[in-house]
Design an enzyme around this catalytic site. Structure first.
Site, PDB file in Angstrom:
ATOM      1  N   LYS A 102     132.634  -3.802  47.110  1.00 44.51           N
ATOM      2  CA  LYS A 102     131.876  -4.551  48.099  1.00 44.51           C
ATOM      3  C   LYS A 102     132.769  -5.183  49.173  1.00 44.51           C
ATOM      4  O   LYS A 102     133.241  -4.487  50.044  1.00 44.51           O
ATOM      5  CB  LYS A 102     130.986  -5.585  47.398  1.00 44.51           C
ATOM      6  CG  LYS A 102     129.948  -4.907  46.502  1.00 44.51           C
ATOM      7  CD  LYS A 102     128.714  -5.728  46.242  1.00 44.51           C
ATOM      8  CE  LYS A 102     127.600  -4.841  45.706  1.00 44.51           C
ATOM      9  NZ  LYS A 102     127.473  -4.799  44.270  1.00 44.51           N
ATOM     10  N   ASP A 150     134.743  -7.467  36.090  1.00 39.25           N
ATOM     11  CA  ASP A 150     134.124  -6.736  37.198  1.00 39.25           C
ATOM     12  C   ASP A 150     133.904  -7.745  38.319  1.00 39.25           C
ATOM     13  O   ASP A 150     132.949  -8.516  38.300  1.00 39.25           O
ATOM     14  CB  ASP A 150     132.806  -6.118  36.718  1.00 39.25           C
ATOM     15  CG  ASP A 150     132.035  -5.429  37.844  1.00 39.25           C
ATOM     16  OD1 ASP A 150     132.407  -5.595  39.024  1.00 39.25           O
ATOM     17  OD2 ASP A 150     131.055  -4.734  37.535  1.00 39.25           O
ATOM     18  N   PHE A 158     125.625  -5.968  35.220  1.00 38.05           N
ATOM     19  CA  PHE A 158     125.474  -4.794  36.092  1.00 38.05           C
ATOM     20  C   PHE A 158     126.846  -4.267  36.482  1.00 38.05           C
ATOM     21  O   PHE A 158     127.671  -5.015  37.002  1.00 38.05           O
ATOM     22  CB  PHE A 158     124.693  -5.164  37.359  1.00 38.05           C
ATOM     23  CG  PHE A 158     124.510  -3.995  38.292  1.00 38.05           C
ATOM     24  CD1 PHE A 158     123.465  -3.102  38.116  1.00 38.05           C
ATOM     25  CD2 PHE A 158     125.409  -3.770  39.326  1.00 38.05           C
ATOM     26  CE1 PHE A 158     123.311  -2.006  38.970  1.00 38.05           C
ATOM     27  CE2 PHE A 158     125.262  -2.683  40.181  1.00 38.05           C
ATOM     28  CZ  PHE A 158     124.206  -1.802  40.003  1.00 38.05           C
TER      29      PHE A 158
END
Ligand SMILES: *Cc1c(COP(=O)(O)O)cnc(C)c1O
Length: 384
Positions: free
Chosen positions: A237, A208, A123
């Protein structure tokens, strides 16, 4: 437009690991905005940084340098052993930048090669290019035509990468732990193998770390567990502790962007960067990472004990990004029961619960979570 299914109340206040809704109900929060609020809700360090910076300078625009962005970039570059930092507003935007940087690098250094190997079940965000890079089941047929140039391989299989690594490829891009995919770790050996393979082939390794970075796994960056250094890393995040901040971090040798190649109205604004500095200092503060590992051990032991008691279930992940995989599709129903009991849990897959509390969560809060979880699971099983 309805883009998410939400319960019929609103959250009005937060403090540490706790949230309150508009009916005055209290929730123990083990989602924390999807691993975003690394210091919990309304942390005073963040509130102070935000207020002080807001009173001084919110946004002179990306055409000018500003001190908080320079400070945060310096800290990230030093801590990562990478050289250059570009700020963005979301993980998807940082990944979009990573893909663009790799493609530019391919244009300059690899005769226009542009394909990127990514992982099935991975993702990377919800822009068109990052959805195309993602390997999320069910996304293949969405928003066609997708951005071309991504080759998907299964995780933890070096031979699968070798098999497709030809002259058309410029990079391998992956998450150290697939978060949205159900907390599926890339093994340390696999990451080391990928680093060797990409170095031999002269292509880039892009990590990532939007979900795994900034202390989430007990080290500042998850790749440090494997002792590898990527060419490009993305952060999001936790880097903002709850405010929209993300970063693209890269080795100098890869940085071929020229003025105009990448940018954005809010990129590197001092308001978010000031929060980023405060969060960074807190994470690197004395004992903070050690505390994550100690709490992680308690959580892992508790989840394993629950699985043992049930006679099924597997615990996966690292630090404070853990999952309990029941192996049977009860996770969504358990999360709903937990919500009714005042505990916020996320079920990224029908059989998997994901635990991503604040990184400063307490022992007592973990114990209480385990108690509420056991209650929700027991209630769900006695129904069946
Ligand atoms: C959440 C996430 C993203 C997307 O970040 P946004 O800020 O939601 O755009 C990208 N990659 C990973 C690994 C993520 O967990």
């Amino acid at each position: 437009m309805c883009v998410a299914v939400r319960p019929d109340f609103a959250m009005v206040r937060g403090e540490g690991s706790w949230l309150w809704d508009d009916c005055g109900r209290r929730y123990l929060d083990f989602i924390q905005g999807w691993a975003v609020n690394c210091l919990g809700h309304a942390n005073e360090v963040i509130v102070r940084a935000l207020c002080a910076q807001a009173a001084q300078l919110i946004n002179p625009g990306p055409a000018f340098h500003n001190a908080p962005a320079a400070r945060l970039a310096r800290r990230l570059a030093d801590a990562s052993q990478l050289d250059r930092v570009f700020f963005a507003n979301s993980g998807a935007e940082a990944n979009e930048g990573a893909i663009k940087l790799a493609r530019k690098w391919g244009t300059v250094n690899r005769k226009g090669a542009h394909r990127i190997i990514t992982l099935r079940n991975g993702f990377h965000g919800r822009t068109l290019a990052t959805m195309s890079a993602s390997g999320k089941a069910g996304w293949e047929s969405l928003f066609e035509p997708k951005v071309p140039g991504f080759i998907k391989v299964p995780i933890n299989d070096l031979n699968a990468v070798r098999a497709v690594l030809d002259d058309s490829v410029i990079a391998v891009m992956l998450e150290p732990i697939q978060g949205e995919g159900g907390v599926i770790p890339a093994s340390d050996g696999y990451l080391r193998g990928l680093r060797e393979l990409t170095a031999e082939a002269g292509v880039l390794l892009i990590l990532d770390e939007v979900q795994t970075g900034m202390g989430r796994t007990g080290k500042l960056f998850a790749h440090q567990w494997a002792g590898v250094l990527p060419d490009i890393m993305t952060l999001g995040k936790g880097i903002g502790g709850g405010v929209p901040l993300a970063a693209l971090v890269a080795r100098q040798a890869v940085c071929c962007f020229e003025p105009g190649d990448q940018g954005g109205t809010y990129n590197g604004n001092p308001l978010m960067a000031a929060v980023g500095c405060a969060v960074f200092d807190a994470i690197l503060g004395k004992g903070f990472l050690e505390n994550i590992l100690a709490r992680s051990a308690e959580l892992e032991i508790g989840l394993k004990a629950l699985a043992t008691k049930l006679g099924f279930g597997e615990v996966r992940g690292r630090g404070l990004l853990l999952a309990l995989d029941f192996g049977v599709p009860i996770a969504t129903a358990v999360a709903e029961r937990a919500l009714a009991a005042g505990l916020l849990l996320n079920a990224p897959k029908p059989s998997t619960l994901r635990f991503m509390p604040a990184l400063n969560v307490s022992s007592d809060e973990i114990a209480l979570m385990l108690e509420l979880l056991a209650g929700a699971v027991t209630a769900q099983l006695s129904l069946r």
